[in-house]
Design a protein around this motif. Structure first.
Motif, PDB file in Angstrom:
ATOM      1  N   UNK A 186       0.812  -1.213   0.000  1.00  0.00           N
ATOM      2  CA  UNK A 186       0.000   0.000   0.000  1.00  0.00           C
ATOM      3  C   UNK A 186       0.851   1.272   0.000  1.00  0.00           C
ATOM      4  N   UNK A 187       2.189   1.103   0.003  1.00  0.00           N
ATOM      5  CA  UNK A 187       3.100   2.240  -0.089  1.00  0.00           C
ATOM      6  C   UNK A 187       3.766   2.320  -1.462  1.00  0.00           C
ATOM      7  N   UNK A 188       3.346   1.470  -2.384  1.00  0.00           N
ATOM      8  CA  UNK A 188       3.890   1.498  -3.749  1.00  0.00           C
ATOM      9  C   UNK A 188       3.260   2.671  -4.492  1.00  0.00           C
ATOM     10  N   UNK A 189       4.073   3.639  -4.902  1.00  0.00           N
ATOM     11  CA  UNK A 189       3.534   4.859  -5.509  1.00  0.00           C
ATOM     12  C   UNK A 189       4.145   5.188  -6.869  1.00  0.00           C
ATOM     13  N   UNK A 190       5.049   4.342  -7.379  1.00  0.00           N
ATOM     14  CA  UNK A 190       5.672   4.606  -8.678  1.00  0.00           C
ATOM     15  C   UNK A 190       5.767   3.315  -9.480  1.00  0.00           C
ATOM     16  N   UNK A 191       5.994   3.467 -10.782  1.00  0.00           N
ATOM     17  CA  UNK A 191       6.173   2.295 -11.642  1.00  0.00           C
ATOM     18  C   UNK A 191       7.381   1.473 -11.203  1.00  0.00           C
ATOM     19  N   UNK A 211      -2.115  -2.510  -4.984  1.00  0.00           N
ATOM     20  CA  UNK A 211      -3.129  -1.518  -5.367  1.00  0.00           C
ATOM     21  C   UNK A 211      -2.691  -0.609  -6.509  1.00  0.00           C
ATOM     22  N   UNK A 212      -1.416  -0.233  -6.533  1.00  0.00           N
ATOM     23  CA  UNK A 212      -0.928   0.682  -7.570  1.00  0.00           C
ATOM     24  C   UNK A 212      -1.113   0.088  -8.965  1.00  0.00           C
ATOM     25  N   UNK A 213      -1.013  -1.254  -9.069  1.00  0.00           N
ATOM     26  CA  UNK A 213      -1.111  -1.909 -10.376  1.00  0.00           C
ATOM     27  C   UNK A 213      -2.500  -1.763 -10.986  1.00  0.00           C
ATOM     28  N   UNK A 262      -9.839  10.639 -10.479  1.00  0.00           N
ATOM     29  CA  UNK A 262      -9.099   9.934 -11.523  1.00  0.00           C
ATOM     30  C   UNK A 262      -8.221   8.869 -10.876  1.00  0.00           C
ATOM     31  N   UNK A 263      -8.166   7.701 -11.479  1.00  0.00           N
ATOM     32  CA  UNK A 263      -7.438   6.570 -10.892  1.00  0.00           C
ATOM     33  C   UNK A 263      -5.941   6.699 -11.127  1.00  0.00           C
ATOM     34  N   UNK A 264      -5.354   7.744 -10.553  1.00  0.00           N
ATOM     35  CA  UNK A 264      -3.911   7.957 -10.590  1.00  0.00           C
ATOM     36  C   UNK A 264      -3.460   8.358  -9.196  1.00  0.00           C
ATOM     37  N   UNK A 265      -2.154   8.207  -8.957  1.00  0.00           N
ATOM     38  CA  UNK A 265      -1.612   8.677  -7.689  1.00  0.00           C
ATOM     39  C   UNK A 265      -0.918  10.009  -7.942  1.00  0.00           C
TER      40      UNK A 265
END
Length: 469
Positions: A186-191, A211-213, A262-265
């Motif tokens: 849940x802390x993954x925020x980049x590619x 979740x980021x995926x 929008x589904x972006x971080x």
């Protein structure tokens, strides 16, 4: 006129002869001299530097990933690395965050021919697996690291992503903590973090949600209430021998804590989820300078005079109580400012002890529920709060208000609550703040806006109110 002969006779000179030395003919002793000179050149160029240096290059590796190596109780580096070690016997210790996983003796050789030019390297490796204590420590380190790196949204030559998940998978293997990995996802925020997380899960043979995926800039996520939920507030008080805190009893409520985004971080930080809050009490106003003065009088460790010690302990920053005058003789409604989350939490613990009631910082959802009782939705454009008439005052504007909710970047779109895992490992995440301040743009701040602060930050635009059951 005088004439000279063209071929004038030159004077006779005796031929030069090298004399014998120690009874040896020149051809013999010169050959010996040349040989000695050559040997000396070889000695001074190829051998003496290595004798003086007295060291050899040693490469340390470990099958448990990055492990700290101590040679004779002196830290040398984290595997894999190469360094110079004095020749002779040495005691080597492999440690993970202070926990020793291997200990043995090595003998370092002493090459003495052109080692400075063509260095020979000795290899030292440990196949020791992590101990249970080391695995727990490495797990805590993973959570601390992903918490820190989640704040970096772009990587370059200066800021490089260090493959945190892959390193954890390589060092722990099947002994990894799956619950901690769920929390870390849940802390993954980049590619870059996402690809690393996928590679680690493949290595471990685990199937966990990242979740980021699931993010897609062409889609939306989150729910919003079609109508403003009805939440009621009734006057209440928290009484102690030292102070009385005016408050409101907030009814239980069901509502969305955000909006469709929008589904972006980082947009998903404000994605709405349907939540439920039980009834609770919340202070009508933010804690004031006068109330905080009573706290510091009873707790000198939090007084301004102890600021340096608080900074050294990492509990506040250099702006603690900056520009704030605490007085026990003059009561004021001005909110306390330039105090950290740690200070606000300490205030709650103190008030709990003197009141006999559990006092705490409201959660983000509780704060939203309390704000829903203000049907007019006013925004306080000054530091001093308006009168609390039927609902908590100045929840929008005045000062940003601290909450007891951890900031977990992808928690709004995740299916599991991982707060308990982070509590178990005492991960010092940033904290959520709400409501904006009197200098904020009122058009860009509403009850669903999410602010994020570090726990030690002190700001002239941030305060807190308390909650109790």
């Amino acid at each position: 006129m005088k004439f000279y002969k063209k071929n004038k006779d030159l004077p006779k000179v005796d031929p030069v002869k090298i004399k014998p030395l120690f009874g040896m003919e020149p051809g013999k002793w010169l050959t010996i001299a040349y040989a000695i000179g050559l040997v000396l050149i070889i000695f001074f160029v190829a051998i003496l530097p290595d004798i003086i240096d007295g060291q050899k290059r040693v490469t340390f590796t470990s099958t448990s990933g990055i492990v700290a190596v101590y040679v004779d109780d002196v830290y040398k580096g984290g595997t894999p690395f190469t360094t110079k070690i004095d020749s002779g016997k040495h005691q080597v210790s492999y440690r993970v965050n202070g926990f020793e996983i291997d200990n043995f003796t090595i003998k370092v050789g002493h090459p003495v021919f052109l080692n400075w030019l063509f260095p020979r390297t000795q290899k030292v490796s440990s196949n020791a697996a992590l101990t249970a204590e080391a695995i727990e420590s490495r797990t805590a380190q993973l959570l601390d690291d992903v918490n820190a790196y989640s704040a970096i949204l772009e990587y370059d030559d200066v800021h490089r992503y260090p493959s945190l998940f892959s390193q954890y998978a390589a060092s722990t293997g099947s002994a990894c903590n799956a619950d901690a990995l769920k929390a870390a996802m849940q802390f993954v925020t980049t590619d870059a973090m996402c690809q690393d997380a996928k590679a680690a899960l493949d290595t471990l043979g685990l199937s966990l949600a990242i979740p980021y995926a699931s993010l897609n800039e062409n889609s939306t996520i989150g729910t919003a209430d079609e109508e403003t939920p009805v939440v009621t507030a009734k006057s209440s008080k928290l009484r102690t021998d030292i102070m009385t805190v005016e408050g409101f009893a907030i009814s239980e409520a069901d509502f969305s804590n955000g909006r469709e985004v929008t589904a972006t971080y980082p947009s998903v930080m404000e994605a709405g989820k349907q939540v439920h809050t039980d009834s609770f009490n919340i202070s009508a106003y933010c804690i004031t300078e006068y109330q905080y003065a009573q706290f510091t009088a009873a707790n000198p460790d939090w007084a301004l005079a102890n600021k340096d010690a608080l900074i050294e302990a990492g509990l506040v920053d250099a702006y603690y109580l900056d520009g704030v005058t605490l007085s026990l003789t003059t009561a004021t409604n001005k909110p306390i400012r330039n105090i950290s989350w740690y200070a606000a939490d300490a205030f709650c613990q103190w008030l709990s002890s003197v009141s006999g009631v559990t006092v705490y910082l409201p959660t983000e959802d509780q704060w939203i529920a309390a704000s829903l009782t203000d049907t007019e939705g006013g925004f306080q454009k000054s530091l001093m709060p308006s009168t609390a008439d039927g609902s908590p005052a100045a929840m929008l504007g005045s000062v940003w208000e601290m909450t007891g909710t951890r900031f977990i970047p992808l928690s709004r779109i995740a299916t599991e609550d991982v707060s308990s895992v982070l509590d178990d490992y005492d991960v010092q995440t940033d904290m959520v703040v709400k409501g904006g301040s009197y200098v904020s743009d009122m058009k860009s701040i509403d009850r669903y806006s999410v602010g994020v602060v570090s726990r030690s930050l002190c700001s002239d635009f941030m305060g807190f109110r308390i909650a109790w059951n």
